[in-house]
Design a protein around this motif. Structure first.
Motif, PDB file in Angstrom:
ATOM      1  N   ALA A 101     -16.584  -4.403   2.660  1.00  0.00           N
ATOM      2  CA  ALA A 101     -16.571  -4.912   1.980  1.00  0.00           C
ATOM      3  C   ALA A 101     -15.630  -4.625   0.656  1.00  0.00           C
ATOM      4  O   ALA A 101     -15.259  -6.039  -0.678  1.00  0.00           O
ATOM      5  N   ALA A 102     -14.797  -3.726   0.602  1.00  0.00           N
ATOM      6  CA  ALA A 102     -13.763  -3.719  -0.838  1.00  0.00           C
ATOM      7  C   ALA A 102     -12.215  -4.174  -0.505  1.00  0.00           C
ATOM      8  O   ALA A 102     -12.444  -4.477   0.508  1.00  0.00           O
ATOM      9  N   PHE A 126     -11.122   4.894   6.072  1.00  0.00           N
ATOM     10  CA  PHE A 126      -9.771   3.261   4.970  1.00  0.00           C
ATOM     11  C   PHE A 126      -8.868   3.048   6.534  1.00  0.00           C
ATOM     12  O   PHE A 126      -8.416   1.922   6.364  1.00  0.00           O
ATOM     13  N   GLY A 127      -7.930   4.141   6.843  1.00  0.00           N
ATOM     14  CA  GLY A 127      -6.749   3.695   8.001  1.00  0.00           C
ATOM     15  C   GLY A 127      -7.375   2.595   8.662  1.00  0.00           C
ATOM     16  O   GLY A 127      -6.843   2.033   9.220  1.00  0.00           O
ATOM     17  N   PRO A 134      -5.497  -6.057   6.231  1.00  0.00           N
ATOM     18  CA  PRO A 134      -4.462  -5.085   5.875  1.00  0.00           C
ATOM     19  C   PRO A 134      -4.329  -5.386   4.414  1.00  0.00           C
ATOM     20  O   PRO A 134      -3.392  -4.593   4.325  1.00  0.00           O
ATOM     21  N   TYR A 135      -4.555  -6.023   3.931  1.00  0.00           N
ATOM     22  CA  TYR A 135      -4.861  -5.610   1.650  1.00  0.00           C
ATOM     23  C   TYR A 135      -5.292  -5.564   1.901  1.00  0.00           C
ATOM     24  O   TYR A 135      -5.217  -4.440   0.215  1.00  0.00           O
ATOM     25  N   LEU A 136      -6.260  -4.240   2.446  1.00  0.00           N
ATOM     26  CA  LEU A 136      -6.787  -3.808   1.331  1.00  0.00           C
ATOM     27  C   LEU A 136      -6.090  -2.136   0.783  1.00  0.00           C
ATOM     28  O   LEU A 136      -5.241  -1.282   1.694  1.00  0.00           O
ATOM     29  N   ARG A 137      -6.659  -1.901  -0.588  1.00  0.00           N
ATOM     30  CA  ARG A 137      -6.203  -0.903  -1.127  1.00  0.00           C
ATOM     31  C   ARG A 137      -7.049   0.507  -1.750  1.00  0.00           C
ATOM     32  O   ARG A 137      -7.973   0.101  -1.071  1.00  0.00           O
ATOM     33  N   MET A 207      -6.989  -1.770 -13.069  1.00  0.00           N
ATOM     34  CA  MET A 207      -6.630  -3.598 -12.888  1.00  0.00           C
ATOM     35  C   MET A 207      -5.553  -4.284 -12.964  1.00  0.00           C
ATOM     36  O   MET A 207      -5.365  -5.271 -13.094  1.00  0.00           O
ATOM     37  N   ARG A 208      -4.253  -2.977 -13.474  1.00  0.00           N
ATOM     38  CA  ARG A 208      -2.710  -3.367 -13.310  1.00  0.00           C
ATOM     39  C   ARG A 208      -2.169  -3.426 -11.723  1.00  0.00           C
ATOM     40  O   ARG A 208      -1.362  -3.834 -11.408  1.00  0.00           O
ATOM     41  N   GLY A 209      -2.891  -2.596 -11.128  1.00  0.00           N
ATOM     42  CA  GLY A 209      -3.221  -2.558  -9.420  1.00  0.00           C
ATOM     43  C   GLY A 209      -2.251  -1.426  -8.591  1.00  0.00           C
ATOM     44  O   GLY A 209      -1.295  -1.378  -9.450  1.00  0.00           O
ATOM     45  N   VAL A 210      -3.618  -0.918  -7.326  1.00  0.00           N
ATOM     46  CA  VAL A 210      -2.921  -0.047  -7.389  1.00  0.00           C
ATOM     47  C   VAL A 210      -1.757  -0.088  -6.262  1.00  0.00           C
ATOM     48  O   VAL A 210      -1.941  -1.163  -5.501  1.00  0.00           O
ATOM     49  N   PRO A 211      -0.402   1.040  -6.328  1.00  0.00           N
ATOM     50  CA  PRO A 211       0.170  -0.087  -4.982  1.00  0.00           C
ATOM     51  C   PRO A 211      -0.400   0.984  -3.491  1.00  0.00           C
ATOM     52  O   PRO A 211      -1.169   0.884  -3.658  1.00  0.00           O
TER      53      PRO A 211
END
Length: 211
Positions: A101-102, A126-127, A134-137, A207-211
């Motif tokens: 969902a995330a 997660f893997g 594919p965009y999941l972080r 909010m800045r974005g996690v690599p």
């Protein structure tokens, strides 16, 4: 953004982080919904204490500990700017659903070998999910760190490889325990205090974005 907080091991501070992250986002003017996907209902309990103490609602809290979470969350997200999922404390079909969902999975870990070892199962999930999204972080969040301890300094080096850790740590502070008991946030109990600053730094990094 849909953020899920998950770890195989209970007692790592998921609910405290979830409610504080939601509160920080709401304070910035965002519409936020917390989904309590933990069968123990800790986020719902926190919200109830807040109501009992006559405090204004900062964000909605919905109990949804179901394995269909990934199907239902998109509809909920349409009515919010951000959704924060307080996930279950074990690797189950419900945890898999929360990951699916995330957009971002946060894995809180305490500076403890047991917490680090337990996080490996969530990393594996997660893997698996990333094959479908594919965009999941994902990222680790060092939580309940005790100032001055060796393990507190070295926890990042012990984390499983492949995922980043947020640069902002959350330390163990009495104000977080008080927030659980009173239905308040650290920013309400100690405005401008160190705990509130740590939560703000953590939220800003997310909010800045996690690599």
């Amino acid at each position: 953004m849909i953020v899920a907080l998950l770890n195989q091991k209970g007692g790592v501070g998921k609910t405290t982080l979830a409610t504080h992250l939601a509160g920080e986002l709401a304070a910035a003017g965002a519409r936020v919904t917390v989904i309590d996907a933990d069968p123990q209902g800790s986020a719902l309990d926190w919200s109830q204490r807040r109501t009992e103490n006559g405090l204004p609602r900062l964000f909605g809290v919905i109990g949804l500990p179901r394995e269909t979470l990934h199907v239902e969350v998109p509809d909920i997200a349409r009515g919010a700017d951000h959704v924060v999922i307080d996930g279950p404390p074990r690797v189950t079909a419900l945890a898999r659903s929360a990951i699916l969902a995330a957009d971002l999975v946060l894995i809180p870990v305490q500076p403890s070998p047991y917490d680090v070892w337990a996080s490996a199962e969530i990393v594996a999930l997660f893997g698996e999910a990333k094959l479908f999204k594919p965009y999941l972080r994902a990222a680790f969040v060092v939580n309940r760190r005790i100032v001055g301890t060796i393990i507190g300094r070295d926890v990042r080096g012990a984390l499983p490889e492949g995922l980043p850790a947020l640069g902002a740590d959350i330390h163990q502070r009495v104000v977080f325990a008080e927030s659980v008991a009173t239905g308040r946030l650290a920013r309400e109990l100690e405005p401008g205090g160190t705990a509130a600053q740590e939560i703000a730094a953590c939220t800003a990094e997310i909010m800045r974005g996690v690599p």
